[in-house]
Design an enzyme around this catalytic site. Structure first.
Site, PDB file in Angstrom:
ATOM      1  N   GLY A 150       0.809  -1.216   0.000  1.00  0.00           N
ATOM      2  CA  GLY A 150       0.000   0.000   0.000  1.00  0.00           C
ATOM      3  C   GLY A 150       0.835   1.254   0.000  1.00  0.00           C
ATOM      4  O   GLY A 150       1.332   1.701  -1.044  1.00  0.00           O
ATOM      5  N   CYS A 151       1.017   1.836   1.175  1.00  0.00           N
ATOM      6  CA  CYS A 151       1.655   3.147   1.261  1.00  0.00           C
ATOM      7  C   CYS A 151       3.141   3.110   0.943  1.00  0.00           C
ATOM      8  O   CYS A 151       3.686   4.078   0.405  1.00  0.00           O
ATOM      9  CB  CYS A 151       1.403   3.748   2.636  1.00  0.00           C
ATOM     10  SG  CYS A 151      -0.360   4.039   2.951  1.00  0.00           S
ATOM     11  N   VAL A 152       3.826   2.004   1.258  1.00  0.00           N
ATOM     12  CA  VAL A 152       5.238   1.893   0.890  1.00  0.00           C
ATOM     13  C   VAL A 152       5.378   1.844  -0.626  1.00  0.00           C
ATOM     14  O   VAL A 152       6.187   2.567  -1.220  1.00  0.00           O
ATOM     15  CB  VAL A 152       5.882   0.650   1.545  1.00  0.00           C
ATOM     16  CG1 VAL A 152       7.246   0.361   0.944  1.00  0.00           C
ATOM     17  CG2 VAL A 152       5.995   0.857   3.049  1.00  0.00           C
ATOM     18  N   SER A 155       4.527   5.230  -2.232  1.00  0.00           N
ATOM     19  CA  SER A 155       5.557   6.234  -1.966  1.00  0.00           C
ATOM     20  C   SER A 155       6.818   5.972  -2.776  1.00  0.00           C
ATOM     21  O   SER A 155       7.461   6.911  -3.268  1.00  0.00           O
ATOM     22  CB  SER A 155       5.885   6.258  -0.469  1.00  0.00           C
ATOM     23  OG  SER A 155       4.749   6.627   0.290  1.00  0.00           O
TER      24      SER A 155
END
Length: 206
Positions: A150-152, A155
Site C-alpha cells: 500500500g503506502c510503501v 511512496s
C-alpha cells in the site's frame, strides 16, 4: 524460464544505484499496524519496527534528513479522502486524536525531524515532501514502513516519478500476508526501486 531470469532478459530489474545524499523516509510507522485489535494490525510489524529503528539511529548518527509520515483526518468521516475511505473504511482509525495514529516509542520523531501528515497512500500525494527533499539536497530516499503493498509501494513509485532514487529496505517493511509483501517487493525491484537489505542500507546511512 525462471521468473527472475525472465524479467532480467526483458530488461527489468536493473539497478538505479545510490546517489550522493540519502534521506530516510519511514512511511506510516504507527500503532494502527503494531497494536493487536486494530483493524490494520500486521503480525510482522514488530520486526519491521526494529529494522526501522536501526535505520533511524543510523540516519540520526550521520546527520542525514529524516521524514516520518502518518495518515490523519479531521474526524472519522475521512472527508479529506472520501473515495479512499469508501474503499478502505478502516482508515477511520486515523481520525485526529486516535491513539492508533501515534508513533511507537522507538520511532518518535526527534525535534526538527520532518513529519508529513497525508490523506492518501503516497507520502508525495498532495504534500510538500518533494519540495522539502529538494531543498535539503536529497537525491536518494531510503524507505521503510507499512504496508508494503500500500503506502510503501505508492511512496516508492512516486519517489521515482519525482526524480528521487527509491531504496526500499526489505526488512523494514511489512504487510498483512507474506504473499502481497513478497510480490510487491519483487515488482518494485523490477520496475520502480532498488530493494535492498537492511545491512546495505545501514552501511550507506552510516
Amino acid at each position: 524460464m525462471e521468473l527472475h531470469a525472465d524479467y532480467a532478459a526483458a530488461g527489468f530489474s536493473r539497478r538505479l544505484g545510490w546517489g550522493a545524499r540519502p534521506a530516510l523516509l519511514l512511511v506510516d510507522p504507527v500503532a494502527a499496524y503494531t497494536r493487536q485489535g486494530s483493524p490494520l494490525f500486521l503480525d510482522t510489524a514488530r520486526a519491521a519496527v526494529g529494522a526501522m529503528a536501526a535505520l533511524l539511529a543510523a540516519a540520526r548518527g550521520s546527520g542525514l534528513p529524516v521524514v516520518l509520515t502518518g495518515v490523519r483526518y479531521a474526524d472519522a468521516s475521512c472527508a479529506e479522502a472520501p473515495l479512499f475511505a469508501a474503499k478502505v473504511p478502516a482508515l477511520a482509525a486515523f481520525a485526529a486524536g486516535s491513539p492508533l495514529g501515534e508513533f511507537p516509542p522507538e520511532l518518535v520523531p526527534a525535534p526538527g525531524e520532518h513529519v508529513v501528515h497525508k490523506h492518501y497512500a503516497s507520502a508525495f500525494a498532495g504534500t510538500s515532501l518533494p519540495a522539502w527533499l529538494t531543498a535539503n539536497g536529497v537525491d536518494t530516499v531510503v524507505i521503510g514502513g507499512f504496508s508494503t503493498s500500500g503506502c510503501v509501494r505508492a511512496s516508492a513509485v512516486d519517489a521515482l516519478q519525482h526524480g528521487f532514487r527509491p531504496m526500499v529496505v526489505r526488512q523494514a517493511c511489512a504487510d498483512r500476508d507474506p504473499g502481497p509483501h513478497e510480490a510487491n517487493l519483487f515488482d518494485l525491484d523490477a520496475k520502480y526501486a532498488d530493494v535492498v537489505s537492511l545491512d546495505e542500507a545501514l552501511t550507506r546511512l552510516s
